[in-house]
Structures are given as structure tokens and as C-alpha cells.
Design a protein around this motif. Structure first.
Motif, PDB file in Angstrom:
ATOM      1  N   LEU A 164     -28.774  70.707  69.314  1.00  0.00           N
ATOM      2  CA  LEU A 164     -29.075  70.628  67.887  1.00  0.00           C
ATOM      3  C   LEU A 164     -28.437  71.753  67.081  1.00  0.00           C
ATOM      4  O   LEU A 164     -27.861  71.521  66.016  1.00  0.00           O
ATOM      5  CB  LEU A 164     -30.590  70.621  67.671  1.00  0.00           C
ATOM      6  CG  LEU A 164     -31.344  69.433  68.277  1.00  0.00           C
ATOM      7  CD1 LEU A 164     -32.823  69.508  67.922  1.00  0.00           C
ATOM      8  CD2 LEU A 164     -30.737  68.114  67.826  1.00  0.00           C
ATOM      9  N   GLN A 199     -25.698  71.252  64.174  1.00  0.00           N
ATOM     10  CA  GLN A 199     -25.987  71.680  62.806  1.00  0.00           C
ATOM     11  C   GLN A 199     -24.833  72.483  62.222  1.00  0.00           C
ATOM     12  O   GLN A 199     -24.582  72.438  61.007  1.00  0.00           O
ATOM     13  CB  GLN A 199     -27.275  72.504  62.768  1.00  0.00           C
ATOM     14  CG  GLN A 199     -28.556  71.695  62.921  1.00  0.00           C
ATOM     15  CD  GLN A 199     -28.914  70.893  61.684  1.00  0.00           C
ATOM     16  OE1 GLN A 199     -28.183  70.888  60.695  1.00  0.00           O
ATOM     17  NE2 GLN A 199     -30.040  70.201  61.739  1.00  0.00           N
ATOM     18  N   LYS A 243     -22.361  70.324  60.297  1.00  0.00           N
ATOM     19  CA  LYS A 243     -22.869  69.528  59.179  1.00  0.00           C
ATOM     20  C   LYS A 243     -21.856  69.485  58.044  1.00  0.00           C
ATOM     21  O   LYS A 243     -21.302  70.511  57.648  1.00  0.00           O
ATOM     22  CB  LYS A 243     -24.190  70.118  58.683  1.00  0.00           C
ATOM     23  CG  LYS A 243     -24.897  69.264  57.651  1.00  0.00           C
ATOM     24  CD  LYS A 243     -26.257  69.864  57.311  1.00  0.00           C
ATOM     25  CE  LYS A 243     -26.999  69.011  56.287  1.00  0.00           C
ATOM     26  NZ  LYS A 243     -28.329  69.585  55.964  1.00  0.00           N
ATOM     27  N   GLN A 289     -26.241  61.202  65.154  1.00  0.00           N
ATOM     28  CA  GLN A 289     -26.657  60.491  63.945  1.00  0.00           C
ATOM     29  C   GLN A 289     -27.933  61.089  63.357  1.00  0.00           C
ATOM     30  O   GLN A 289     -28.095  61.169  62.142  1.00  0.00           O
ATOM     31  CB  GLN A 289     -26.859  59.002  64.254  1.00  0.00           C
ATOM     32  CG  GLN A 289     -25.579  58.235  64.584  1.00  0.00           C
ATOM     33  CD  GLN A 289     -24.685  58.050  63.365  1.00  0.00           C
ATOM     34  OE1 GLN A 289     -24.425  58.989  62.598  1.00  0.00           O
ATOM     35  NE2 GLN A 289     -24.187  56.837  63.180  1.00  0.00           N
ATOM     36  N   ALA A 290     -28.846  61.522  64.226  1.00  0.00           N
ATOM     37  CA  ALA A 290     -30.103  62.084  63.737  1.00  0.00           C
ATOM     38  C   ALA A 290     -29.920  63.478  63.145  1.00  0.00           C
ATOM     39  O   ALA A 290     -30.661  63.879  62.229  1.00  0.00           O
ATOM     40  CB  ALA A 290     -31.118  62.146  64.879  1.00  0.00           C
ATOM     41  N   THR A 291     -28.944  64.238  63.652  1.00  0.00           N
ATOM     42  CA  THR A 291     -28.776  65.622  63.222  1.00  0.00           C
ATOM     43  C   THR A 291     -27.812  65.766  62.051  1.00  0.00           C
ATOM     44  O   THR A 291     -28.109  66.447  61.063  1.00  0.00           O
ATOM     45  CB  THR A 291     -28.262  66.480  64.403  1.00  0.00           C
ATOM     46  OG1 THR A 291     -29.133  66.295  65.519  1.00  0.00           O
ATOM     47  CG2 THR A 291     -28.223  67.944  64.031  1.00  0.00           C
ATOM     48  N   ILE A 292     -26.643  65.120  62.145  1.00  0.00           N
ATOM     49  CA  ILE A 292     -25.630  65.293  61.088  1.00  0.00           C
ATOM     50  C   ILE A 292     -25.050  63.971  60.598  1.00  0.00           C
ATOM     51  O   ILE A 292     -24.113  63.963  59.824  1.00  0.00           O
ATOM     52  CB  ILE A 292     -24.474  66.196  61.590  1.00  0.00           C
ATOM     53  CG1 ILE A 292     -23.815  65.604  62.842  1.00  0.00           C
ATOM     54  CG2 ILE A 292     -24.971  67.610  61.864  1.00  0.00           C
ATOM     55  CD1 ILE A 292     -22.567  66.363  63.293  1.00  0.00           C
ATOM     56  N   ASP A 312     -25.829  59.483  59.747  1.00  0.00           N
ATOM     57  CA  ASP A 312     -26.408  58.693  58.661  1.00  0.00           C
ATOM     58  C   ASP A 312     -27.878  58.332  58.870  1.00  0.00           C
ATOM     59  O   ASP A 312     -28.419  57.498  58.156  1.00  0.00           O
ATOM     60  CB  ASP A 312     -25.581  57.431  58.411  1.00  0.00           C
ATOM     61  CG  ASP A 312     -25.530  56.485  59.594  1.00  0.00           C
ATOM     62  OD1 ASP A 312     -26.247  56.727  60.594  1.00  0.00           O
ATOM     63  OD2 ASP A 312     -24.776  55.493  59.535  1.00  0.00           O
ATOM     64  N   TRP A 313     -28.532  58.960  59.864  1.00  0.00           N
ATOM     65  CA  TRP A 313     -29.976  58.761  59.990  1.00  0.00           C
ATOM     66  C   TRP A 313     -30.761  59.712  59.087  1.00  0.00           C
ATOM     67  O   TRP A 313     -31.964  59.535  58.915  1.00  0.00           O
ATOM     68  CB  TRP A 313     -30.427  59.015  61.449  1.00  0.00           C
ATOM     69  CG  TRP A 313     -29.986  57.976  62.422  1.00  0.00           C
ATOM     70  CD1 TRP A 313     -29.098  56.953  62.196  1.00  0.00           C
ATOM     71  CD2 TRP A 313     -30.397  57.858  63.776  1.00  0.00           C
ATOM     72  NE1 TRP A 313     -28.930  56.216  63.326  1.00  0.00           N
ATOM     73  CE2 TRP A 313     -29.711  56.741  64.324  1.00  0.00           C
ATOM     74  CE3 TRP A 313     -31.254  58.579  64.592  1.00  0.00           C
ATOM     75  CZ2 TRP A 313     -29.885  56.337  65.633  1.00  0.00           C
ATOM     76  CZ3 TRP A 313     -31.423  58.184  65.903  1.00  0.00           C
ATOM     77  CH2 TRP A 313     -30.750  57.084  66.426  1.00  0.00           C
ATOM     78  N   ARG A 314     -30.095  60.739  58.579  1.00  0.00           N
ATOM     79  CA  ARG A 314     -30.804  61.729  57.782  1.00  0.00           C
ATOM     80  C   ARG A 314     -31.197  61.163  56.415  1.00  0.00           C
ATOM     81  O   ARG A 314     -30.478  60.403  55.835  1.00  0.00           O
ATOM     82  CB  ARG A 314     -29.928  62.966  57.601  1.00  0.00           C
ATOM     83  CG  ARG A 314     -29.684  63.720  58.915  1.00  0.00           C
ATOM     84  CD  ARG A 314     -28.705  64.879  58.738  1.00  0.00           C
ATOM     85  NE  ARG A 314     -27.393  64.423  58.325  1.00  0.00           N
ATOM     86  CZ  ARG A 314     -26.827  64.703  57.168  1.00  0.00           C
ATOM     87  NH1 ARG A 314     -27.485  65.446  56.281  1.00  0.00           N
ATOM     88  NH2 ARG A 314     -25.630  64.258  56.848  1.00  0.00           N
TER      89      ARG A 314
END
Length: 249
Positions: A183, A187, A190, A242-245, A247-249
């Protein structure tokens, strides 16, 4: 796509889709709608082409050899093209199909087969990969069908990366790295364009890993303390990206 349309058959077509446009399906799609699903004139289906969004269409001819439909209304706009690049060492048979399907579901924009020193499969059927990608998009209400890029050797991919992907950082799942959460590393990327590279069963060779770690555009990540199969690693890495950087954010 509105949930009221979620139970309708969904088919990918090459034709342009627009208000009142008439679309004639190919033989296999016609057989599927008319013979397998027993759709008749007046019944509805959803068509998409990766360019014009999703369209509610109504059958105007129901021959098993040639089904025709008319576009009634657009029910979902075309989303922006997905940017996530995904490279992988091809696997055998069903596991290869699985990797393609999951890459579509996880939101990749380009799928790139990469031949490494330990790759087990050396002859790919591009048509099959494309068909699997389309099938996954049809089943999962995905309107962007990823590009299936021609296979390339790892050596050539890395040599051409600074030119062809100048602004994209390549994340590689390093099975030999010390166990750690990815993670914090992700990050740090990003806001940047990224690609993901997954190796074959058995991992990258020592010389390949050394080369990857020497390149400034490559970012290694660990996927935890357990050794994952290549197809499992692909899903895990795509999900965490996807969850970290992504399109899930």
C-alpha cells in the motif's frame, strides 16, 4: 446500466450504434438469440461496441441465421477509456482464459502477453483471447473491451518501455521480495499512469529479476507472505492497485 435492463441479453457488436440504427447480428449471435434464448420479434437486448455506450435494442427480424435489431435508446453513456496496462506471462488453457476474464472485470485497458524465460506457453491464439475479453465484458456489464496487444518478449518490452510508455510506471509483482504490504509503495505512485507485470509460474528468472530491479521506471511490490499462483497474483495485484490508486477510489 439501469438494473431494469440487467436481465436482458448483452452482446458486443462492431457496428455503430445510434438512435433508430438497424443492426444485423452475425450467424453465431443470431443463433444464440433466436435458437438458444428463443427471442422473437419485439423482444429486447442490449448492444454495445466499446464506442457508443450501451443501447436498448428491439428485435425486428428473428431468423436463426440473421437476427436484426433496431436501436431504441441509449441506456448508458460510453465511459472514458480505461488506462490501466496489464502485462502477464501466458498460462495454459483454462487458467489463461481465467486471467483474461478477470483482467476485464478488474478494469484493465490494455492486456499484453509477455514472453519470459520461464513462460510455459509459447503459441497464443489472439482470437481466443479477444473472444474471452468480449465474453467477460458481456457478462459483467463492462462497456470498455480492453485492447489485446500482440505478444512481446520481456527483453523487448523493457527496451521499448521508455519510448512507448514514457509517462507510465511499471509495477512488478516481485515474488522474491521480503513480505510487506504494497500500500505505501502504491500510494507513492498516486496520480501517475501505471502498468502491472505478472510473471509466469516459477516467477522471473534471476537475470530477469535483476534487470527489472535495475530500471528506474520499474516499481517492485510484494503481495504478502504466501506464494501465489500466477493467476491469483494477477487478481490480487489488480485489486490492490484499483483500490489504492485506481478507479475504485
Amino acid at each position: 446500466m439501469p438494473r431494469t435492463h440487467a436481465t436482458l441479453p448483452r452482446l458486443f457488436v462492431d457496428a455503430d450504434l445510434a438512435q433508430s440504427a438497424e443492426i444485423t447480428l452475425d450467424k453465431d449471435q443470431s443463433l444464440y438469440l433466436a435458437a438458444v434464448l428463443r427471442k422473437a420479434i419485439g423482444d429486447e437486448a442490449v448492444l454495445f461496441n466499446g464506442r457508443d455506450g450501451a443501447w436498448l435494442c428491439r428485435l425486428t427480424a428473428d431468423s436463426k441465421k440473421s437476427v436484426a435489431l433496431q436501436c431504441v435508446e441509449q441506456i448508458a453513456p460510453q465511459p472514458p477509456r480505461l488506462d490501466l496496462w496489464y502485462g502477464f506471462a501466458p498460462l495454459k488453457n483454462e487458467r489463461l482464459d481465467y486471467v483474461i476474464q478477470k483482467a476485464v472485470e478488474m478494469g484493465t485497458g490494455t492486456i499484453q502477453p509477455v514472453m519470459t524465460q520461464l513462460t510455459q506457453v509459447h503459441r497464443l491464439k489472439t482470437d481466443r483471447l479477444h473472444a474471452n475479453a468480449i465474453e467477460a465484458a458481456e457478462q459483467c456489464e463492462v462497456l470498455n473491451v480492453p485492447e489485446i496487444a500482440p505478444e512481446v518478449t520481456l527483453e523487448r518490452l523493457l527496451a521499448c518501455w521508455p519510448v512507448e510508455h514514457a509517462e507510465r510506471q511499471l509495477i512488478f509483482a516481485d515474488e522474491a521480495a521480503a513480505s510487506a504490504s504494497p500500500l505505501e509503495t502504491l500510494q507513492s505512485l498516486k496520480g501517475k499512469k501505471v502498468g502491472l507485470l505478472i510473471g509466469p509460474e516459477g516467477g522471473f528468472s534471476p537475470s530477469e529479476r535483476e534487470k527489472l530491479l535495475s530500471l528506474s521506471f520499474v516499481t517492485p511490490i510484494s503481495l504478502g507472505p504466501r506464494i501465489l499462483r500466477a493467476d491469483t497474483a494477477a487478481v490480487a495485484a489488480l485489486a490492490v492497485i484499483q483500490a489504492t490508486i485506481g478507479d475504485w477510489r
